[in-house]
Design an enzyme around this catalytic site. Structure first.
Site, PDB file in Angstrom:
ATOM      1  N   TYR A   1       0.867  -1.184   0.000  1.00  0.00           N
ATOM      2  CA  TYR A   1       0.000   0.000   0.000  1.00  0.00           C
ATOM      3  C   TYR A   1       0.902   1.231   0.000  1.00  0.00           C
ATOM      4  CZ  TYR A   1      -4.325   2.543   1.003  1.00  0.00           C
ATOM      5  OH  TYR A   1      -5.421   3.358   0.918  1.00  0.00           O
TER       6      TYR A   1
ATOM      7  N   ASN B   1     -15.314   4.516   3.524  1.00  0.00           N
ATOM      8  CA  ASN B   1     -16.195   4.003   2.471  1.00  0.00           C
ATOM      9  C   ASN B   1     -17.346   4.940   2.075  1.00  0.00           C
ATOM     10  OD1 ASN B   1     -14.573   1.833   2.128  1.00  0.00           O
ATOM     11  ND2 ASN B   1     -15.765   0.441   3.383  1.00  0.00           N
TER      12      ASN B   1
ATOM     13  N   SER C   1     -19.653  -5.024  -2.122  1.00  0.00           N
ATOM     14  CA  SER C   1     -18.607  -4.565  -1.192  1.00  0.00           C
ATOM     15  C   SER C   1     -19.192  -3.471  -0.303  1.00  0.00           C
ATOM     16  CB  SER C   1     -17.410  -4.005  -1.977  1.00  0.00           C
ATOM     17  OG  SER C   1     -17.798  -2.815  -2.633  1.00  0.00           O
TER      18      SER C   1
ATOM     19  N   MET D   1      -9.442  -5.502  -6.584  1.00  0.00           N
ATOM     20  CA  MET D   1      -9.667  -6.735  -5.829  1.00  0.00           C
ATOM     21  C   MET D   1      -9.212  -7.995  -6.587  1.00  0.00           C
ATOM     22  SD  MET D   1     -10.750  -5.815  -2.824  1.00  0.00           S
ATOM     23  CE  MET D   1     -10.933  -7.435  -2.150  1.00  0.00           C
TER      24      MET D   1
ATOM     25  N   MET E   1      -9.382   8.087  -1.812  1.00  0.00           N
ATOM     26  CA  MET E   1      -9.945   8.969  -0.776  1.00  0.00           C
ATOM     27  C   MET E   1      -8.837   9.664   0.017  1.00  0.00           C
ATOM     28  SD  MET E   1     -12.986   9.848   0.017  1.00  0.00           S
ATOM     29  CE  MET E   1     -12.942  11.418   0.829  1.00  0.00           C
TER      30      MET E   1
HETATM   31  N1  LIG Z   1      -9.600   4.296  -3.549  1.00  0.00           N
HETATM   32  C1  LIG Z   1     -10.127   4.492  -2.364  1.00  0.00           C
HETATM   33  O1  LIG Z   1     -10.066   5.582  -1.807  1.00  0.00           O
HETATM   34  C2  LIG Z   1     -10.805   3.357  -1.684  1.00  0.00           C
HETATM   35  C3  LIG Z   1     -11.606   3.571  -0.564  1.00  0.00           C
HETATM   36  C4  LIG Z   1     -12.269   2.488   0.001  1.00  0.00           C
HETATM   37  C5  LIG Z   1     -12.080   1.214  -0.524  1.00  0.00           C
HETATM   38  N2  LIG Z   1     -11.248   1.056  -1.585  1.00  0.00           N
HETATM   39  C6  LIG Z   1     -11.039  -0.250  -2.217  1.00  0.00           C
HETATM   40  O2  LIG Z   1     -12.317  -0.708  -2.638  1.00  0.00           O
HETATM   41  C7  LIG Z   1     -12.317  -2.114  -2.617  1.00  0.00           C
HETATM   42  C8  LIG Z   1     -13.520  -2.575  -1.798  1.00  0.00           C
HETATM   43  O3  LIG Z   1     -13.333  -2.191  -0.438  1.00  0.00           O
HETATM   44  P1  LIG Z   1     -14.427  -2.582   0.658  1.00  0.00           P
HETATM   45  O4  LIG Z   1     -13.968  -2.176   1.981  1.00  0.00           O
HETATM   46  O5  LIG Z   1     -15.732  -2.125   0.162  1.00  0.00           O
HETATM   47  O6  LIG Z   1     -14.309  -4.168   0.523  1.00  0.00           O
HETATM   48  P2  LIG Z   1     -15.157  -5.360   1.076  1.00  0.00           P
HETATM   49  O7  LIG Z   1     -16.408  -4.895   1.729  1.00  0.00           O
HETATM   50  O8  LIG Z   1     -14.227  -6.249   1.814  1.00  0.00           O
HETATM   51  O9  LIG Z   1     -15.596  -6.113  -0.280  1.00  0.00           O
HETATM   52  C9  LIG Z   1     -14.676  -6.676  -1.165  1.00  0.00           C
HETATM   53  C10 LIG Z   1     -15.376  -6.857  -2.507  1.00  0.00           C
HETATM   54  O10 LIG Z   1     -14.439  -7.314  -3.477  1.00  0.00           O
HETATM   55  C11 LIG Z   1     -15.010  -8.418  -4.179  1.00  0.00           C
HETATM   56  N3  LIG Z   1     -13.920  -9.279  -4.634  1.00  0.00           N
HETATM   57  C12 LIG Z   1     -12.937  -9.808  -3.884  1.00  0.00           C
HETATM   58  N4  LIG Z   1     -12.082 -10.509  -4.669  1.00  0.00           N
HETATM   59  C13 LIG Z   1     -12.581 -10.405  -5.934  1.00  0.00           C
HETATM   60  C14 LIG Z   1     -12.163 -10.907  -7.204  1.00  0.00           C
HETATM   61  N5  LIG Z   1     -11.052 -11.666  -7.323  1.00  0.00           N
HETATM   62  N6  LIG Z   1     -12.911 -10.609  -8.292  1.00  0.00           N
HETATM   63  C15 LIG Z   1     -14.033  -9.865  -8.187  1.00  0.00           C
HETATM   64  N7  LIG Z   1     -14.463  -9.346  -7.012  1.00  0.00           N
HETATM   65  C16 LIG Z   1     -13.740  -9.618  -5.908  1.00  0.00           C
HETATM   66  C17 LIG Z   1     -15.897  -9.086  -3.156  1.00  0.00           C
HETATM   67  O11 LIG Z   1     -16.836  -9.871  -3.817  1.00  0.00           O
HETATM   68  P3  LIG Z   1     -17.247 -11.357  -3.307  1.00  0.00           P
HETATM   69  O12 LIG Z   1     -18.340 -11.146  -2.296  1.00  0.00           O
HETATM   70  O13 LIG Z   1     -17.715 -11.995  -4.556  1.00  0.00           O
HETATM   71  O14 LIG Z   1     -16.021 -11.979  -2.714  1.00  0.00           O
HETATM   72  C18 LIG Z   1     -16.524  -7.851  -2.498  1.00  0.00           C
HETATM   73  O15 LIG Z   1     -17.550  -7.345  -3.308  1.00  0.00           O
HETATM   74  C19 LIG Z   1     -10.958  -2.543  -2.074  1.00  0.00           C
HETATM   75  O16 LIG Z   1     -10.102  -2.785  -3.158  1.00  0.00           O
HETATM   76  C20 LIG Z   1     -10.508  -1.321  -1.303  1.00  0.00           C
HETATM   77  O17 LIG Z   1      -9.102  -1.252  -1.150  1.00  0.00           O
HETATM   78  C21 LIG Z   1     -10.627   2.088  -2.170  1.00  0.00           C
END
Ligand SMILES: NC(=O)c1ccc[n+]([C@@H]2O[C@H](COP(=O)([O-])OP(=O)(O)OC[C@H]3O[C@@H](n4cnc5c(N)ncnc54)[C@H](OP(=O)(O)O)[C@@H]3O)[C@@H](O)[C@H]2O)c1
Length: 344
Positions: free
Chosen positions: A69, A142, A169, A258, A282
């Site tokens: 990260y 989030n 997610s 992911m 973010m």
């Molecule tokens: N850029 C930013 O500022 C920011 C902010 C917040 C979060 N994020 C990112 O957003 C993502 C989601 O975060 P979250 O906290 O919402 O996560 P979360 O609630 O843990 O959910 C993870 C999600 O990823 C899916 N997933 C996991 N492995 C996968 C794969 N190989 N192919 C397709 N889908 C897959 C899961 O689906 P299944 O149920 O099918 O496993 C679930 O929908 C993460 O990558 C996180 O780092 C980024």
């Protein structure tokens, strides 16, 4: 004599706290250890003493412990980038925060998986202290991510359509709800599973207009006219087909990876439909956005929706610090409920 006095005074002015730390990068369930340490219980002039109350385990926390990260605190470091706590005392020169305030980290890397923390005033940000725990613990990452992505890239109007993958997610569910509140239609892509019907119902109850599986996305059987914005947290093949749904001039915003695959993009729409690809982080918004007023304005709108029940409480698995290995393992492998440490 003086030495003894100083020693005694240090001991008297320290409080014991437990915390989850990592000394080196590695697989999170093994890299994280529980330890106890002392924290001075009288803050310095510009410091605040925070009793942390609850902190989630987010994918970014795991990536940080793995060393992949971009935020890399000095090691050993306390895990956790998000959470909220109550200020129990403030230094003589602290102006923006008072005793009893609820605070969240000002930015990533603070280390929230701990019971007590002595922090600089500038490292924490006050929030509405009547907000229930389930909302306050996840207010920083989030909901604002969903909010900013919907507000900042395309001038979305009531009745417009967006698509997203990883729709189940935590971020995805916030996107669905904010879309419903703002009158924007959402098309939501999830991976197939045994209890798909249950998941579809859950997302529709939150306000999803359509829910399709990744396989249906790849099959291109369903058409969704006029898609202006695509939100991608998966990458690889999923992003390729997601971007293909965009209408002329649409934008795909990538905010997660992911699948751990590079973001694939369809060549035709890029050339002939003038679609654009953007990224969103973010943490960068918080860094660049220096105005506390702008941040408060966003939290005010979000907490308003939370307190009125328009945005539902997230489902959590509650853990104590000593359950860290199982909690972190589950956060890595299951995504149906967010893992949360209760620290109070
Ligand atoms: N850029 C930013 O500022 C920011 C902010 C917040 C979060 N994020 C990112 O957003 C993502 C989601 O975060 P979250 O906290 O919402 O996560 P979360 O609630 O843990 O959910 C993870 C999600 O990823 C899916 N997933 C996991 N492995 C996968 C794969 N190989 N192919 C397709 N889908 C897959 C899961 O689906 P299944 O149920 O099918 O496993 C679930 O929908 C993460 O990558 C996180 O780092 C980024």
């Amino acid at each position: 004599m003086l030495k003894v006095f100083m020693l005694r005074s240090t001991v008297q002015r320290a409080a014991s706290t437990r915390q989850l730390i990592y000394e080196g990068y590695g697989n999170p369930p093994e890299a994280i250890k529980l330890n106890s340490t002392n924290v001075a219980d009288k803050p310095g002039a510009k410091e605040v003493l925070v009793k942390w109350i609850a902190a989630p385990i987010n994918p970014a926390d795991l990536n940080q412990i793995q060393g992949v990260y971009p935020v890399k605190p000095n090691l050993p470091a306390v895990g956790g980038n998000e959470g909220f706590g109550r200020v129990i005392s403030v230094g003589s020169n602290v102006r923006s925060i008072k005793e009893g305030d609820h605070v969240i980290p000002n930015k990533s890397g603070l280390g929230t998986w701990r019971e007590l923390g002595l922090h600089s005033e500038a490292d924490v940000f006050p929030i509405d202290n009547t907000l229930p725990l389930e909302y306050a613990a996840v207010l920083q990452v989030n909901p604002p991510t969903a909010y900013r992505m919907l507000k900042d890239f395309i001038g979305l109007q009531k009745g417009d359509t967006i698509v997203q993958n990883g729709a189940n997610s935590a971020v995805g569910k916030q996107v669905i709800q904010i879309c419903r509140i703002l009158g924007i239609k959402s098309v939501n892509v999830v991976r197939n599973r045994e209890n798909l019907d249950e998941l579809v119902k859950e997302l529709k109850d939150l306000g999803a207009n359509d829910v399709i599986t990744q396989e249906e996305l790849y099959g291109r059987k369903k058409k969704f006219p006029g898609v202006k914005l695509a939100l991608n947290c998966v990458g690889g093949r999923s992003s390729l087909f997601l971007a293909s749904l965009l209408d002329h001039g649409g934008c795909m915003v990538t905010y997660g990876g992911m699948s751990k695959q590079p973001v694939d993009c369809p060549t035709g729409p890029l050339i002939f439909e003038d679609i654009s690809l953007r990224g969103f982080w973010m943490s960068r918004w918080y860094d660049v956005q220096k105005s506390p007023e702008k941040r408060q304005e966003m939290y005010k709108e979000l907490t308003g929706w939370m307190k009125s029940g328009e945005m539902k409480k997230q489902a959590f698995v509650q853990n104590r610090l000593e359950d860290h290995a199982r909690a972190i393992e589950e956060a890595q492998n299951k995504h149906d409920k967010k893992q949360l440490f209760l620290l109070d």
